[in-house]
Write an enzyme that holds these catalytic residues in place. Structure first.
Site, short mmCIF file in Angstrom:
data_model
loop_
_atom_site.label_atom_id
_atom_site.label_comp_id
_atom_site.label_asym_id
_atom_site.label_seq_id
_atom_site.Cartn_x
_atom_site.Cartn_y
_atom_site.Cartn_z
N ARG A 1 7.08 27.09 13.77
CA ARG A 1 7.80 25.72 13.99
C ARG A 1 6.99 25.17 15.24
O ARG A 1 6.98 23.99 15.24
CB ARG A 1 9.51 25.97 14.56
CG ARG A 1 9.86 24.81 15.16
CD ARG A 1 11.56 24.89 14.98
NE ARG A 1 12.24 26.14 15.41
CZ ARG A 1 12.17 26.85 16.60
NH1 ARG A 1 11.82 26.07 17.71
NH2 ARG A 1 12.77 27.86 16.71
N TYR B 1 13.39 -0.46 5.75
CA TYR B 1 13.81 0.60 4.80
C TYR B 1 14.95 0.76 4.77
O TYR B 1 15.61 1.00 5.76
CB TYR B 1 12.66 1.62 4.72
CG TYR B 1 12.93 2.66 4.15
CD1 TYR B 1 12.54 2.83 2.68
CD2 TYR B 1 13.73 3.91 4.31
CE1 TYR B 1 12.89 3.68 1.74
CE2 TYR B 1 13.97 5.14 3.72
CZ TYR B 1 13.48 4.86 2.26
OH TYR B 1 13.93 6.06 1.26
N ASP C 1 6.76 1.12 11.70
CA ASP C 1 6.50 2.09 10.49
C ASP C 1 5.43 1.42 9.67
O ASP C 1 5.48 0.30 8.92
CB ASP C 1 7.92 1.78 9.77
CG ASP C 1 8.04 2.74 8.42
OD1 ASP C 1 6.74 2.94 7.82
OD2 ASP C 1 9.06 3.18 8.05
N LYS D 1 4.43 8.72 0.72
CA LYS D 1 3.87 7.46 0.09
C LYS D 1 2.39 7.47 0.09
O LYS D 1 1.91 8.55 -0.61
CB LYS D 1 4.48 6.09 0.61
CG LYS D 1 6.09 6.23 1.02
CD LYS D 1 6.95 6.69 -0.30
CE LYS D 1 8.30 6.96 0.12
NZ LYS D 1 8.96 5.93 1.01
C1 LIG Z 1 10.06 6.03 1.82
C2 LIG Z 1 10.20 5.29 3.53
C3 LIG Z 1 10.65 5.93 4.36
C4 LIG Z 1 11.47 7.18 4.51
O1 LIG Z 1 10.53 8.14 4.06
P1 LIG Z 1 10.92 9.47 3.48
O2 LIG Z 1 9.49 10.26 3.33
O3 LIG Z 1 11.63 9.07 2.05
O4 LIG Z 1 11.60 10.26 4.06
C5 LIG Z 1 10.67 5.14 5.53
N1 LIG Z 1 10.01 4.15 5.72
C6 LIG Z 1 9.31 3.32 4.52
C7 LIG Z 1 8.74 2.11 4.92
C8 LIG Z 1 9.44 4.01 3.51
O5 LIG Z 1 9.08 3.45 2.51
#
Ligand SMILES: *Cc1c(COP(=O)(O)O)cnc(C)c1O
Length: 386
Positions: free
Chosen positions: A66, A119, A189, A214
């Protein structure tokens, strides 16, 4: 030990990568040379959760997974390097990364300013915090809304650029100036653009946040999140909070993410070239009333004309898959109003243009002609304009 504040660990192998290496070279070499004992080209997956100590008060640098894992450290150093940060962190999901950003960097009860068209999951999380009285959260629209809201002090500002699914780009450098004048930290983000297209820390942001599920991983087969910070002091705070709360990425997933990163630049080039073709095709079709594409990366939103049947369109696609994610090599199509943004109140989302006829494409790396042909036949199945 895992109970005390653990210093940020860097993997020794990273020292052998000169600063002069350009992005594509860094990417291809992510994880190479990490095991001098065998010369393994890729990073070994260290599954051991515990590490033996050479003696009392001694450590190999690894005590408990961890706190630090050799496989994850290689990944975290790569993440930091790609964004030009001082420290990178790999987490179990993008939402874990968003949550860590908030809890590590905004004191309980402080003020957070966030874009309204974030998001859906981030919006839901922040809305919940506000409803519980844990934070004061102001949701604002666009640069004008941010500028206005940042006339008052705040602790943290959270933005996405481009926004999802409306694809509005923000000027990170400008927002960073307003943010810092308000005494706040700026978190961007950067899931949609990745460090190949945009490096938020170099534009003045304090934290880059990712759903690595992603584009960074890129193959729709690993769930992960990432946080990269510019300032070493922020890194210590994030490390403390992450080690304390525990959402650190496991070694198997860290390996998959390392593997995905190697082709990130190549993939982004193809995603972008294909997205351009798709946007061009959609713009020329009268059954499409609006195409939202910022000209970079592989995400394209578009609105079907009234009278066209969204369900029929989604049922007809063959190269695209109707599914709610993005950034993988396979093309996906999402209906944000009923999927990713279902938790955003209808009045709120319609006010910023997210209607029930809006679809969002994650354009993959297939042959562009096949993608366009698929969209054309799905539009045919969706009927005619009202
Ligand atoms: C998918 C997404 C998230 C969340 O991510 P996860 O890996 O699904 O928890 C946050 N911000 C954006 C822009 C996303 O496309």
């Amino acid at each position: 030990s895992a109970c005390r504040t653990a210093p940020i660990q860097h993997h020794a192998s990273w020292a052998s990568r000169p600063d002069s290496w350009r992005l594509d070279t860094v990417l291809a070499h992510v994880g190479t040379g990490t095991d001098p004992a065998t010369g393994a080209i890729t990073t070994p997956i260290h599954l051991s959760t515990a590490f033996g100590h050479p003696g009392l008060q001694q450590s190999t640098g690894y005590d408990y997974t961890r706190t630090a894992s050799p496989t994850r450290d290689v990944l975290q150093d790569a993440l930091a390097r790609l964004d030009g940060g001082t420290a990178g962190f790999a987490l179990t999901s993008g939402m874990a990364a968003v949550q860590l950003t908030v809890t590590a960097l905004a004191p309980h009860g402080s003020r957070i300013v966030a874009l309204e068209d974030l998001y859906g999951g981030t919006y839901r999380y922040l809305k919940g915090l506000a409803d519980d009285g844990a934070y004061e959260v102001d949701f604002v629209v666009g640069e004008a809304g941010l500028h206005q809201a940042l006339r008052r002090p705040a602790a943290l500002v959270i933005i996405e650029t481009p926004t999802n699914p409306m694809m509005n780009e923000l000027d990170i450098a400008e927002v960073a100036r307003w943010t810092h004048a308000a005494g706040a930290l700026l978190a961007v983000d950067n899931t949609f653009y990745t460090p190949v297209i945009c490096r938020p820390l170099e534009l003045g942001a304090d934290i880059a946040v990712y759903s690595a599920t992603k584009y960074l991983a890129g193959h729709n087969d690993v769930m992960a999140g990432a946080v990269v910070v510019a300032d070493p002091g922020l890194g210590e705070r994030v490390q403390y909070q992450l080690n304390t709360t525990g959402a650190t990425l496991g070694p198997f997933d860290a390996f998959l993410l390392l593997r995905g990163l190697k082709t990130l630049s190549l993939r982004m080039q193809r995603h972008e070239a294909n997205a351009r073709r798709v946007a061009e095709f959609l713009r020329a079709d009268e059954r499409v009333v609006r195409v939202l594409y910022p000209g970079r990366s592989g995400m394209v939103s578009f609105e079907l004309a009234r009278g066209l049947d969204v369900a029929a369109f989604l049922g007809a696609v063959r190269v695209f898959t109707f599914a709610e994610s993005l950034g993988g090599v396979e093309s996906l199509v999402t209906c944000p109003a009923v999927q990713t943004h279902a938790d955003v109140p209808p009045a709120t989302r319609v006010a910023y243009g997210l209607t029930d006829q809006l679809l969002r494409l994650s354009v993959g790396i297939e042959d562009a002609d096949d993608l366009v042909a698929d969209l054309r036949q799905a539009l045919d199945r969706a009927g005619t304009t009202a």
